[in-house]
Design a protein around this motif. Structure first.
Motif, mmCIF file in Angstrom:
data_model
loop_
_atom_site.group_PDB
_atom_site.id
_atom_site.type_symbol
_atom_site.label_atom_id
_atom_site.label_comp_id
_atom_site.label_asym_id
_atom_site.label_seq_id
_atom_site.Cartn_x
_atom_site.Cartn_y
_atom_site.Cartn_z
ATOM 1 N N MET A 91 0.823 -1.209 0.000
ATOM 2 C CA MET A 91 0.000 0.000 0.000
ATOM 3 C C MET A 91 0.857 1.259 0.000
ATOM 4 O O MET A 91 0.564 2.217 -0.720
ATOM 5 N N THR A 92 1.919 1.254 0.807
ATOM 6 C CA THR A 92 2.777 2.436 0.868
ATOM 7 C C THR A 92 3.440 2.700 -0.461
ATOM 8 O O THR A 92 3.492 3.852 -0.932
ATOM 9 N N SER A 93 3.963 1.662 -1.100
ATOM 10 C CA SER A 93 4.624 1.831 -2.398
ATOM 11 C C SER A 93 3.665 2.430 -3.424
ATOM 12 O O SER A 93 4.017 3.360 -4.159
ATOM 13 N N TYR A 94 2.447 1.913 -3.476
ATOM 14 C CA TYR A 94 1.476 2.418 -4.447
ATOM 15 C C TYR A 94 1.062 3.846 -4.117
ATOM 16 O O TYR A 94 1.016 4.710 -5.003
ATOM 17 N N LEU A 95 0.760 4.118 -2.853
ATOM 18 C CA LEU A 95 0.274 5.441 -2.485
ATOM 19 C C LEU A 95 1.345 6.515 -2.626
ATOM 20 O O LEU A 95 1.044 7.646 -3.024
ATOM 21 N N VAL A 96 2.597 6.173 -2.310
ATOM 22 C CA VAL A 96 3.671 7.154 -2.476
ATOM 23 C C VAL A 96 3.811 7.547 -3.938
ATOM 24 O O VAL A 96 3.962 8.727 -4.273
ATOM 25 N N SER A 97 3.724 6.557 -4.840
ATOM 26 C CA SER A 97 3.859 6.860 -6.263
ATOM 27 C C SER A 97 2.705 7.711 -6.782
ATOM 28 O O SER A 97 2.867 8.465 -7.742
ATOM 29 N N ARG A 98 1.533 7.595 -6.152
ATOM 30 C CA ARG A 98 0.376 8.335 -6.622
ATOM 31 C C ARG A 98 0.188 9.673 -5.907
ATOM 32 O O ARG A 98 -0.299 10.641 -6.516
ATOM 33 N N LEU A 99 0.533 9.741 -4.637
ATOM 34 C CA LEU A 99 0.217 10.924 -3.840
ATOM 35 C C LEU A 99 1.403 11.851 -3.604
ATOM 36 O O LEU A 99 1.232 12.936 -3.053
ATOM 37 N N ALA A 100 2.599 11.437 -4.003
ATOM 38 C CA ALA A 100 3.765 12.301 -3.801
ATOM 39 C C ALA A 100 3.624 13.592 -4.608
ATOM 40 O O ALA A 100 3.008 13.612 -5.678
ATOM 41 N N LYS A 101 4.199 14.664 -4.092
ATOM 42 C CA LYS A 101 4.181 15.932 -4.811
ATOM 43 C C LYS A 101 4.948 15.777 -6.116
ATOM 44 O O LYS A 101 6.047 15.232 -6.149
ATOM 45 N N ARG A 102 4.359 16.273 -7.181
ATOM 46 C CA ARG A 102 4.974 16.165 -8.497
ATOM 47 C C ARG A 102 5.397 17.532 -9.001
ATOM 48 O O ARG A 102 4.698 18.514 -8.815
ATOM 49 N N GLN A 103 6.548 17.535 -9.637
ATOM 50 C CA GLN A 103 7.098 18.754 -10.214
ATOM 51 C C GLN A 103 7.280 18.543 -11.712
ATOM 52 O O GLN A 103 7.848 17.542 -12.148
ATOM 53 N N SER A 104 6.786 19.478 -12.494
ATOM 54 C CA SER A 104 6.892 19.367 -13.951
ATOM 55 C C SER A 104 8.184 20.038 -14.407
ATOM 56 O O SER A 104 8.428 21.209 -14.119
ATOM 57 N N ILE A 105 9.033 19.264 -15.108
ATOM 58 C CA ILE A 105 10.328 19.758 -15.568
ATOM 59 C C ILE A 105 10.367 19.719 -17.090
ATOM 60 O O ILE A 105 9.970 18.720 -17.703
ATOM 61 N N HIS A 106 10.860 20.792 -17.689
ATOM 62 C CA HIS A 106 11.006 20.830 -19.144
ATOM 63 C C HIS A 106 12.245 20.035 -19.536
ATOM 64 O O HIS A 106 13.361 20.361 -19.153
ATOM 65 N N GLY A 107 12.036 18.942 -20.262
ATOM 66 C CA GLY A 107 13.160 18.104 -20.662
ATOM 67 C C GLY A 107 12.674 16.806 -21.261
ATOM 68 O O GLY A 107 11.477 16.611 -21.511
ATOM 69 N N VAL A 108 13.606 15.907 -21.488
ATOM 70 C CA VAL A 108 13.311 14.591 -22.062
ATOM 71 C C VAL A 108 13.956 13.545 -21.163
ATOM 72 O O VAL A 108 15.119 13.678 -20.779
ATOM 73 N N LEU A 109 13.199 12.500 -20.830
ATOM 74 C CA LEU A 109 13.724 11.416 -19.998
ATOM 75 C C LEU A 109 13.845 10.153 -20.841
ATOM 76 O O LEU A 109 12.871 9.706 -21.451
ATOM 77 N N VAL A 110 15.060 9.600 -20.883
ATOM 78 C CA VAL A 110 15.348 8.407 -21.674
ATOM 79 C C VAL A 110 16.069 7.396 -20.792
ATOM 80 O O VAL A 110 16.936 7.769 -19.990
ATOM 81 N N ASP A 111 15.702 6.125 -20.923
ATOM 82 C CA ASP A 111 16.419 5.066 -20.228
ATOM 83 C C ASP A 111 17.506 4.536 -21.162
ATOM 84 O O ASP A 111 17.213 3.977 -22.219
ATOM 85 N N ILE A 112 18.769 4.744 -20.758
ATOM 86 C CA ILE A 112 19.905 4.316 -21.568
ATOM 87 C C ILE A 112 20.588 3.156 -20.866
ATOM 88 O O ILE A 112 21.319 3.338 -19.894
ATOM 89 N N SER A 113 20.298 1.946 -21.330
ATOM 90 C CA SER A 113 20.884 0.723 -20.757
ATOM 91 C C SER A 113 20.745 0.661 -19.248
ATOM 92 O O SER A 113 21.680 0.323 -18.524
ATOM 93 N N GLY A 114 19.555 1.020 -18.754
ATOM 94 C CA GLY A 114 19.298 0.934 -17.321
ATOM 95 C C GLY A 114 19.599 2.188 -16.540
ATOM 96 O O GLY A 114 19.353 2.229 -15.331
ATOM 97 N N VAL A 115 20.102 3.225 -17.180
ATOM 98 C CA VAL A 115 20.380 4.502 -16.520
ATOM 99 C C VAL A 115 19.336 5.517 -16.976
ATOM 100 O O VAL A 115 19.210 5.787 -18.175
#
Length: 319
Positions: A126-150
């Protein structure tokens, strides 16, 4: 700008392996905090700081203690725990629901949920799910890419080439998480997680072409719903008077939601293959986290060369 999502009890049931034992009609009650209460002092009659807005989790310990109370005390305490802002009760380990709780929760229109999992397991889910949904979110201008796990957050001024570079990285087998806007939240004190706004999932804007759907063009393996932000690459237009880190030993960081993220600045100049540069930067970051530091290797080699030349100079002087 920071924002938080909202969660209903129904969504919690669907995402935390819970079943509804009572109160099917009241599953739209809102959950406003990821903190979860395991009532202990409340069964001793102490309600001065009762966190009524939290999910109330009853396990073997809480239920056993309550069973030793008289019927009147148990009835009184459970009725006081059923406040208007209380979202739900969760009973772990397939324990039977106390009759006093059934009556009190029904009167207050509070659902009772159950699970075969232990209190510790269901608390973690429950904590894992609720933290991901209820945490404060900040919108950042940029692009997020997963590069070989990074997880690499690419930032820079508008028009510097972030999306085009990310598209080339996708073509090289890496995965897009978010383009243009990245919704960021802190999973814990050391971990940032980024995802795309719902309206932009899998989409990229390429100047001169328009909007493209990365998943449609390159397949499901080319996208991810979310990823940790491990490393930041800031693209900066090259100018002759701008100083950039040549050795990689400056140790720059960017603070996002109180989490320090390693950062490098990469000059953007005609003819540079930014995708390969960012890919190499991500691999170098990964090597550093595994204990290999190319800068230190260079320093060690340089020191050995200086020492060797110094010894040879002394020998020549002695001659």
């Amino acid at each position: 700008m920071e924002q938080t999502d909202t969660v209903t009890v129904r969504e919690l049931v669907q995402n935390a392996r819970l079943k509804v034992l009572q109160g099917e009609d009241y599953l739209e009650r809102p959950i406003v905090t990821s903190d979860i209460c395991r009532p202990a002092l409340e069964f001793a009659g102490y309600f001065t700081h009762y966190p009524a807005m939290r999910i109330q989790l009853l396990g073997i310990t809480e239920t056993s203690f309550a069973q030793e109370l008289t019927h009147e005390k148990r009835k009184n305490y459970l009725e006081r725990m059923c406040q208007p802002q209380t979202p739900c009760f969760v009973v772990s380990t397939d324990l039977p629901v106390m009759p006093e709780l059934q009556k009190a929760a029904a009167a207050a229109h509070i659902p009772i949920l159950g699970t075969h999992l232990t209190s510790s397991r269901v608390l973690g889910n429950m904590t894992s799910y609720l933290v991901s949904r209820l945490a404060k979110r900040q919108s950042i201008h940029g692009v997020l890419v997963d590069i070989s796990g990074v997880g690499v957050l690419i930032t820079g001024d508008s028009g510097v080439g972030k999306s085009e570079t990310a598209l080339e990285l996708v073509r090289r087998g890496h995965r897009l998480v978010a383009d243009d806007r990245v919704e960021v939240y802190a999973r814990d004190e050391q971990t940032l997680v980024g995802s795309a706004p719902a309206i932009l999932q899998h989409l990229m804007e390429i100047r001169g072409i328009g909007i493209i759907d990365v998943m449609t063009l390159y397949g499901t393996g080319a996208v991810m719903p979310e990823d940790t932000i491990d490393f930041i690459v800031h693209l900066e237009t090259w100018t002759p008077d701008t100083q950039f880190d040549r050795l990689g030993d400056r140790g720059d960081q960017q603070i996002i939601q109180d989490v320090a993220v390693p950062k490098v600045s990469v000059p953007v100049k005609t003819g540079r293959n930014l995708a390969i540069i960012i890919e190499s930067a991500a691999m170098n970051f990964r090597a550093n986290t595994m204990g290999y530091d190319a800068t230190k290797t260079f320093d060690d080699n340089l020191n050995r060369l200086i020492k060797k030349n110094s010894v040879e100079d002394e020998k020549d002087h002695d001659k």
